[in-house]
Motif scaffolding. Sequence first.
Motif, PDB file in Angstrom:
ATOM      1  N   VAL A  24       1.689  -0.763  -8.870  1.00 25.71           N
ATOM      2  CA  VAL A  24       0.835  -1.190  -9.979  1.00 25.71           C
ATOM      3  C   VAL A  24      -0.310  -0.213 -10.190  1.00 25.71           C
ATOM      4  N   ASP A  25      -0.712  -0.082 -11.437  1.00 23.18           N
ATOM      5  CA  ASP A  25      -1.887   0.713 -11.775  1.00 23.18           C
ATOM      6  C   ASP A  25      -2.632  -0.016 -12.902  1.00 23.18           C
ATOM      7  N   LEU A  26      -3.949   0.075 -12.882  1.00 26.47           N
ATOM      8  CA  LEU A  26      -4.794  -0.575 -13.878  1.00 26.47           C
ATOM      9  C   LEU A  26      -5.642   0.446 -14.617  1.00 26.47           C
ATOM     10  N   GLU A  27      -5.979   0.119 -15.846  1.00 27.26           N
ATOM     11  CA  GLU A  27      -7.065   0.785 -16.549  1.00 27.26           C
ATOM     12  C   GLU A  27      -8.135  -0.279 -16.800  1.00 27.26           C
ATOM     13  N   THR A  28      -9.397   0.107 -16.663  1.00 29.95           N
ATOM     14  CA  THR A  28     -10.492  -0.855 -16.727  1.00 29.95           C
ATOM     15  C   THR A  28     -11.659  -0.292 -17.526  1.00 29.95           C
ATOM     16  N   THR A  29     -12.638  -1.161 -17.784  1.00 32.83           N
ATOM     17  CA  THR A  29     -13.832  -0.728 -18.514  1.00 32.83           C
ATOM     18  C   THR A  29     -14.863  -0.079 -17.606  1.00 32.83           C
ATOM     19  N   ARG A 167      -3.063   6.454 -17.909  1.00 34.24           N
ATOM     20  CA  ARG A 167      -2.491   5.291 -18.553  1.00 34.24           C
ATOM     21  C   ARG A 167      -1.701   4.532 -17.500  1.00 34.24           C
ATOM     22  N   ALA A 168      -1.755   3.212 -17.559  1.00 33.86           N
ATOM     23  CA  ALA A 168      -1.315   2.391 -16.428  1.00 33.86           C
ATOM     24  C   ALA A 168       0.149   2.612 -16.056  1.00 33.86           C
ATOM     25  N   LEU A 169       1.051   2.534 -17.015  1.00 39.99           N
ATOM     26  CA  LEU A 169       2.469   2.604 -16.666  1.00 39.99           C
ATOM     27  C   LEU A 169       2.873   4.001 -16.193  1.00 39.99           C
ATOM     28  N   SER A 170       2.397   5.051 -16.870  1.00 43.58           N
ATOM     29  CA  SER A 170       2.764   6.400 -16.436  1.00 43.58           C
ATOM     30  C   SER A 170       2.182   6.705 -15.065  1.00 43.58           C
ATOM     31  N   ASP A 171       0.965   6.250 -14.778  1.00 45.89           N
ATOM     32  CA  ASP A 171       0.391   6.445 -13.452  1.00 45.89           C
ATOM     33  C   ASP A 171       1.167   5.669 -12.393  1.00 45.89           C
ATOM     34  N   ALA A 172       1.627   4.462 -12.740  1.00 47.18           N
ATOM     35  CA  ALA A 172       2.444   3.689 -11.798  1.00 47.18           C
ATOM     36  C   ALA A 172       3.769   4.403 -11.532  1.00 47.18           C
TER      37      ALA A 172
END
Length: 552
Positions: A24-29, A167-172
């Motif tokens: 899993v990977d997240l992007e956050t504020t 970006r979350a999916l590409s980083d995952a």
Amino acid sequence: MSSRGQLSFDDLGTPLAEATLVVVDLETTGTDATSDAITEIGAVKVRGGEVLGEFRTFVDPERPIPAFIASLTGITDASVSGAPSIRIALPMFLDFVGGAALVAHNARFDIGFLSAQAAACEISWPRPQVLDTLTLARTVFRRDEVRNHKLSTLAAHVGASITPDHRALSDARATVDVLHAIIERLGPAATTLEDLSSAHRRVSPAQLRKKHLASAIPRVPGVYRFLDAQGAVLYVGTSRNLRSRVRTYFTAAETRRKVLDMLPRAESIGVIECATPTEARVRELRIIAQEKPPSNRHGLTPEKAHWLRLGAGTEGLRGARLARTEEDGSAQIGPLTSRHDIEPLRGLLTDAIQGRGAALETGARGVPAPDPGHHERLRRAMLDDPREVLDHVAARLRAHVESSRYEDAEKLRRLALTYLAAAHRASRLRALATVPLLICARPSAEAVIGGRGWELLAVRHGRFSGTTLVPAHKDPLPFARSLALTGIGEAELAAPLCQGYHQEAEIMLGWLEGEGVRTVLTDGAWQVPARARFDQEHLARRFSRTGEGPAA
């Protein structure tokens, strides 16, 4: 003469080829899990080197995305417009994860955000096993091989099929390639999930000496108890798979000081097999409350709670340790997470109903209100309708923001959220405590004879009364009728707002609020309170209206 057989490969742990992992990977504020928000979740589910599925969603952070974050990730306010809130996205993600272990690069950040958001939304966090590719990479890729251990550096070093781009999916996806490279580098040193999770640590001597205690633990849901030489309980826990969970205590993955200090005194491990994980969680709570194991912290004194209570008649607000019946016109919210919340909440509600400064006039103990009408308005704000309090808070927040008093605004916002959480928690407990018997069914996550089936749960006044598994081809009604004949004594322990067993009641509520739940039998009416009334979105809407004119 009996002899101990040689341990099978399966007994040594979960083979990596059979382990399901969700990367899993997240992007956050921002970087603070307690004050910032998630904007995107991306995840890849893998097993044995094969991709089983992918998950991706934008998440509405319900706040503007800072410009520098938008420039870094490419995620703007327009990107998340119309996206689900975290209250919707997180359960979707947890459904995708199922019982898999979680993997992340710098897992403290990503898993910290997810668990913090789960707590804020009152979503049960499943406490999955977590692997951190950053920590593992530091073990297998030395500094003379890579200049640093950033995901982009590692992905390039191992020849990942995709370049991380924040970006979350590409980083995952890139993290999946890094993970597989780490596993390949470790080779025979990581043949099981437990080996991989502890590859960067060393097992303590006490863990090595006591490892044999877990040799006969079955693979079933239940409760485990570490016992000393006199049979006294040292520590209690629960798991869907007792064997897998207990064995982790004797691996380097176990780093909790309370556990490592307990293990030298442990002489045996007792288990209680349960029909379902729900039963196991309740039994765990009850054993901890009764035995008070020295190495447990949570659940030791469920009878001790903190409530904000509005007395009957014209009595004011005060703190209370016991929830009581509200038929006399009184009301209470809670249980509160801390006794230190009582006075700030009393001040907030008093000022909102009686006017600014009224909390100082009533005094710390909450003397009788000067106007009987105030009592009814306070009661309504605690039981049914928070609008009067939220309008007061929204107006003060607007004044703080316009005066650039952001710290005061954040302090007030957190106090308002504490009020909403306490009122919402009480409303759920209040509703369930009044139901003499409730038997529901939902699709079972556990294997049932003949395949999947139904899990039945019986609840009496918020207390666990019984559970059973029903094959899909069977009629659940006869099983429900049998459950209705069990646990009758639980009704004798019923209390207003589930006083003394609110933790158990919240387990019941979490189960009842799950997907696919159907009512099979009921004695009395269970009316689920309107969640939106005591929800932080309600506060956000009231605050927005302060910029438009008087609130409706």
